[in-house]
Design a protein around this motif. Structure first.
Motif, PDB file in Angstrom:
ATOM      1  N   ASN A 116      -0.510  -5.871 -12.997  1.00  0.00           N
ATOM      2  CA  ASN A 116       0.062  -5.696 -11.758  1.00  0.00           C
ATOM      3  C   ASN A 116      -0.086  -4.086 -11.504  1.00  0.00           C
ATOM      4  OD1 ASN A 116       1.747  -5.179  -9.281  1.00  0.00           O
ATOM      5  ND2 ASN A 116       2.564  -6.910  -9.876  1.00  0.00           N
ATOM      6  N   PRO A 117      -0.934  -3.902 -10.253  1.00  0.00           N
ATOM      7  CA  PRO A 117      -1.141  -2.444  -9.934  1.00  0.00           C
ATOM      8  C   PRO A 117       0.145  -1.687  -9.815  1.00  0.00           C
ATOM      9  CG  PRO A 117      -2.633  -3.727  -8.639  1.00  0.00           C
ATOM     10  CD  PRO A 117      -1.575  -4.781  -9.417  1.00  0.00           C
ATOM     11  N   GLU A 136      -3.213   7.144  -6.441  1.00  0.00           N
ATOM     12  CA  GLU A 136      -3.967   5.849  -5.903  1.00  0.00           C
ATOM     13  C   GLU A 136      -3.178   4.939  -5.228  1.00  0.00           C
ATOM     14  OE1 GLU A 136      -7.864   4.863  -8.333  1.00  0.00           O
ATOM     15  OE2 GLU A 136      -6.245   5.021  -9.694  1.00  0.00           O
ATOM     16  N   THR A 137      -3.643   3.879  -4.308  1.00  0.00           N
ATOM     17  CA  THR A 137      -2.779   3.017  -3.797  1.00  0.00           C
ATOM     18  C   THR A 137      -2.904   1.678  -4.942  1.00  0.00           C
ATOM     19  OG1 THR A 137      -4.526   2.032  -2.498  1.00  0.00           O
ATOM     20  CG2 THR A 137      -3.213   3.628  -1.547  1.00  0.00           C
ATOM     21  N   PRO A 138      -1.930   0.759  -4.754  1.00  0.00           N
ATOM     22  CA  PRO A 138      -2.051  -0.535  -5.440  1.00  0.00           C
ATOM     23  C   PRO A 138      -3.549  -1.205  -5.278  1.00  0.00           C
ATOM     24  CG  PRO A 138       0.015  -0.422  -4.733  1.00  0.00           C
ATOM     25  CD  PRO A 138      -0.692   0.646  -4.082  1.00  0.00           C
ATOM     26  N   ASP A 139      -4.128  -0.910  -3.996  1.00  0.00           N
ATOM     27  CA  ASP A 139      -5.276  -1.415  -3.708  1.00  0.00           C
ATOM     28  C   ASP A 139      -6.465  -0.872  -4.404  1.00  0.00           C
ATOM     29  OD1 ASP A 139      -4.125  -3.440  -1.890  1.00  0.00           O
ATOM     30  OD2 ASP A 139      -4.905  -2.585   0.016  1.00  0.00           O
ATOM     31  N   ASP A 140      -6.399   0.230  -4.552  1.00  0.00           N
ATOM     32  CA  ASP A 140      -7.214   1.239  -5.494  1.00  0.00           C
ATOM     33  C   ASP A 140      -7.274   0.608  -6.643  1.00  0.00           C
ATOM     34  OD1 ASP A 140      -7.945   2.663  -3.173  1.00  0.00           O
ATOM     35  OD2 ASP A 140      -6.478   4.369  -3.799  1.00  0.00           O
ATOM     36  N   GLU A 142      -6.418  -1.970  -8.156  1.00  0.00           N
ATOM     37  CA  GLU A 142      -6.878  -3.563  -8.058  1.00  0.00           C
ATOM     38  C   GLU A 142      -8.415  -3.610  -8.100  1.00  0.00           C
ATOM     39  OE1 GLU A 142      -7.219  -6.997  -9.179  1.00  0.00           O
ATOM     40  OE2 GLU A 142      -5.007  -6.078  -9.135  1.00  0.00           O
ATOM     41  N   LEU A 143      -9.059  -2.728  -7.164  1.00  0.00           N
ATOM     42  CA  LEU A 143     -10.372  -2.801  -6.621  1.00  0.00           C
ATOM     43  C   LEU A 143     -11.140  -2.092  -8.336  1.00  0.00           C
ATOM     44  CD1 LEU A 143     -13.136  -2.904  -5.103  1.00  0.00           C
ATOM     45  CD2 LEU A 143     -12.446  -0.638  -4.384  1.00  0.00           C
ATOM     46  N   ARG A 169      -1.036  -9.473 -14.925  1.00  0.00           N
ATOM     47  CA  ARG A 169      -0.483  -9.407 -13.616  1.00  0.00           C
ATOM     48  C   ARG A 169       0.775 -10.181 -13.068  1.00  0.00           C
ATOM     49  NH1 ARG A 169      -5.825  -9.332 -13.040  1.00  0.00           N
ATOM     50  NH2 ARG A 169      -6.967  -7.730 -12.000  1.00  0.00           N
TER      51      ARG A 169
END
Length: 201
Positions: A116-117, A136-140, A142-143, A169
Motif C-alpha cells: 500500500n503506497p 512522492e504522492t501515493p499515486d506516484d 503506485e505508478l 497492499r
C-alpha cells in the motif's frame, strides 16, 4: 539459487534481507549498486555512486553494469541480489534490468514486493535525514510499483526465470516489520525448496 529482489525505494528491502540473513546465515546478499561501485572503484578510481553516474560516460557506465552482473553470476551458493526493476527518471522510468544485464545475471527467480503506497510513505518518513528522496504522492508510488511489475516480467522473459509477486497492499501489519518477516520467510522457503530439489537430482 540466484534471486533478484525488487521493490520501490523505501519499501523495506533492507529489513527483509536482514531477516533472510538471520533465518539463513549462509545465503549471500548482494546490493547491485554497491557491486557496481566496487567495479568502478577498481577500474576507474571512482569513489561514490554520484561520481559514478556523473563522471563515467554512458558506454563506460554500461560496461561497469555488465562487469558487475558477470561477477555476481559467478558467486557460489545461494545469492540474493538487491536491485531495481525500474529507475525513476525525469517524467518516466528507465529499466534497471535490461536484457544485456539480466542475461548475464542468470537469476532463477525474481521476487517483487508490492505495498500500500501509504505504508511506504510511512516507512520513508522514518528514513528522513538518512536518505535523500524526492517527495512522492501515493499515486506516484503506485505508478512506480506498476512499472516495476511490467519491467520484472520483461526481465523474467529475457532471463527465462520465474516471477513471484508478494502483494501486501490489502494486508495491514498487525505488528512492526510483519511484511518484512513474511517476505523473508517466502524467500527462505524458496531457497530451501530449491536445495531439496537439487539433493534429489
Amino acid at each position: 539459487m540466484k534471486i533478484v529482489l525488487i521493490a520501490v525505494p523505501g519499501a523495506g528491502k533492507s529489513t527483509t534481507l536482514k531477516y533472510v540473513k538471520e533465518m539463513l546465515p549462509d545465503v549471500t546478499i548482494v546490493n547491485y549498486g554497491d557491486y557496481m561501485l566496487e567495479v568502478a572503484r577498481r577500474n576507474y578510481g571512482i569513489t561514490n555512486r554520484d561520481e559514478m553516474r556523473k563522471k563515467l560516460p554512458v558506454d563506460e557506465y554500461r560496461k561497469v553494469q555488465e562487469i558487475a552482473a558477470e561477477e555476481i553470476a559467478k558467486l557460489p551458493g545461494d545469492v540474493i541480489i538487491d536491485t531495481h526493476a525500474s529507475i525513476k527518471v525525469q517524467g518516466g522510468f528507465y529499466p534497471g534490468l535490461p536484457d544485456r544485464i539480466i542475461t548475464k545475471l542468470r537469476p532463477d527467480a525474481i521476487v517483487l514486493m508490492e505495498f500500500n503506497p501509504l505504508d511506504i510513505l510511512e516507512r520513508r518518513a522514518k528514513d528522513v535525514g538518512l536518505r535523500d528522496r524526492e517527495n512522492e504522492t501515493p499515486d506516484d508510488i503506485e505508478l512506480h510499483q506498476m512499472a516495476n511489475r511490467y519491467y520484472a516480467f520483461a526481465a523474467a522473459n529475457a532471463g527465462e526465470c520465474s516471477v513471484y509477486i508478494l502483494d501486501f497492499r490489502k494486508k495491514p501489519q498487525t505488528r512492526p516489520f510483519e511484511h518484512a518477516e513474511e517476505a523473508a520467510r517466502f524467500i527462505v522457503n524458496l531457497i530451501l525448496r530449491d536445495r531439496e530439489a537439487r539433493k534429489r537430482l
